[in-house]
Design a protein around this motif. Structure first.
Motif, PDB file in Angstrom:
ATOM      1  N   THR A  15     -23.900  -0.121 -29.879  1.00 18.04           N
ATOM      2  CA  THR A  15     -25.131  -0.427 -29.186  1.00 18.04           C
ATOM      3  C   THR A  15     -25.189   0.872 -28.519  1.00 18.04           C
ATOM      4  N   LEU A  17     -25.565   1.232 -25.227  1.00 15.87           N
ATOM      5  CA  LEU A  17     -24.996   1.054 -23.897  1.00 15.87           C
ATOM      6  C   LEU A  17     -23.823   2.130 -23.841  1.00 15.87           C
ATOM      7  N   TYR A  18     -23.100   2.059 -24.880  1.00 20.12           N
ATOM      8  CA  TYR A  18     -21.872   2.948 -24.872  1.00 20.12           C
ATOM      9  C   TYR A  18     -22.555   4.572 -24.716  1.00 20.12           C
ATOM     10  N   GLU A  21     -23.237   5.344 -21.094  1.00 24.20           N
ATOM     11  CA  GLU A  21     -22.388   5.020 -20.150  1.00 24.20           C
ATOM     12  C   GLU A  21     -21.560   6.587 -20.355  1.00 24.20           C
ATOM     13  N   ASN A 134     -15.079  -0.011 -17.971  1.00 25.24           N
ATOM     14  CA  ASN A 134     -15.181  -1.263 -18.679  1.00 25.24           C
ATOM     15  C   ASN A 134     -16.679  -1.559 -18.996  1.00 25.24           C
ATOM     16  N   VAL A 135     -17.154  -0.648 -19.946  1.00 25.91           N
ATOM     17  CA  VAL A 135     -18.611  -0.948 -20.323  1.00 25.91           C
ATOM     18  C   VAL A 135     -18.709  -2.142 -21.100  1.00 25.91           C
ATOM     19  N   GLU A 136     -19.842  -2.889 -20.500  1.00 25.32           N
ATOM     20  CA  GLU A 136     -20.020  -4.232 -21.174  1.00 25.32           C
ATOM     21  C   GLU A 136     -18.949  -5.206 -21.491  1.00 25.32           C
ATOM     22  N   ASP A 137     -17.909  -5.062 -20.586  1.00 26.48           N
ATOM     23  CA  ASP A 137     -16.941  -5.885 -21.042  1.00 26.48           C
ATOM     24  C   ASP A 137     -15.976  -5.438 -22.027  1.00 26.48           C
ATOM     25  N   TYR A 138     -15.965  -4.481 -22.596  1.00 28.17           N
ATOM     26  CA  TYR A 138     -15.397  -3.757 -23.623  1.00 28.17           C
ATOM     27  C   TYR A 138     -13.998  -4.233 -23.461  1.00 28.17           C
ATOM     28  N   ASP A 140     -11.974  -6.251 -21.461  1.00 31.07           N
ATOM     29  CA  ASP A 140     -11.797  -7.396 -21.127  1.00 31.07           C
ATOM     30  C   ASP A 140     -10.467  -7.898 -21.785  1.00 31.07           C
ATOM     31  N   THR A 167     -16.888  -0.486 -13.496  1.00 31.03           N
ATOM     32  CA  THR A 167     -18.142  -0.527 -14.596  1.00 31.03           C
ATOM     33  C   THR A 167     -19.185   0.501 -14.369  1.00 31.03           C
ATOM     34  N   GLU A 168     -19.063   1.409 -13.328  1.00 28.87           N
ATOM     35  CA  GLU A 168     -20.030   2.193 -13.279  1.00 28.87           C
ATOM     36  C   GLU A 168     -19.166   3.688 -12.758  1.00 28.87           C
TER      37      GLU A 168
END
Length: 194
Positions: A15, A17-18, A21, A134-138, A140, A167-168
């Motif tokens: 996605t 999102l990566y 970030e 930890n982008v989008e809980d990657y 976890d 996460t930021e």
């Protein structure tokens, strides 16, 4: 902290999102006058992070083995591109140049790089900060696995304090700059727990 080595994927992920970030991280490094040390590629999250840092006026140094110059497509616009002979030399050079390490989402190579610097910290080879974005809980599943290692007695609980997780990107970098490494003296004779 003048230089951060960033470990991340040579692909962009599933996605946007990566990619977003990666862009934020590159800008955040440049805004803080922190040089990006990375694998030297022009593609994937590596290239996106480098491009963002360069666009924001930051310094970017890439380290790439000869064998990957074409495969990972060496970035043509870096502040400096260091060509080395092997993957081992690449990792060693990046670690030597860096004051800290930051992990973005990536694959097996990123995991190898993370576990190497994490293990070195446990052994007292370095006392540099290690951040995990930890982008989008990657991450976890990885963090759950590390907690499992602690519960099962294969990783000392104090070693988890060596990792800064966020996460930021900007906030994570600021946290990493405040890092105070834990004392390892009492664990030095417990090799089974590194």
């Amino acid at each position: 902290m003048k230089r951060i080595a960033v470990y991340c994927g040579s692909s962009s992920g599933r996605t946007a999102l990566y990619e977003n970030e990666s862009t934020k991280l590159g800008k955040a490094l440049a805004e803080r006058d922190i040089e990006l040390i990375y694998g030297g590629g022009a593609v994937g999250m590596m290239g996106i992070t480098a491009n963002a840092a360069l666009s924001a006026g930051g310094r970017v140094t890439g380290v790439m083995p000869k064998m990957l110059q074409e495969r990972e497509i060496a970035h043509p616009m870096l502040t400096e591109l260091i060509i080395v002979d092997s993957m081992h030399e690449r990792k060693s050079k990046m670690a030597d140049l860096a004051d800290a390490f930051l992990i973005l989402p990536g694959g097996a190579g990123t995991m190898e790089e993370f576990f190497e610097v994490f293990t070195w910290a446990q052994l007292g080879i370095h006392k540099k900060s290690i951040g995990i974005l930890n982008v989008e809980d990657y991450y976890d599943p990885l963090l759950n696995m590390l907690d499992h290692m602690v519960r099962e007695g294969f990783l000392h609980e104090s070693y988890m304090a060596m990792l800064q997780i966020g996460t930021e990107s900007g906030k994570l970098i600021d946290t990493m700059q405040q890092y105070d490494p834990p004392s390892l003296q009492r664990y030095i004779n417990e090799p089974e727990e590194y």
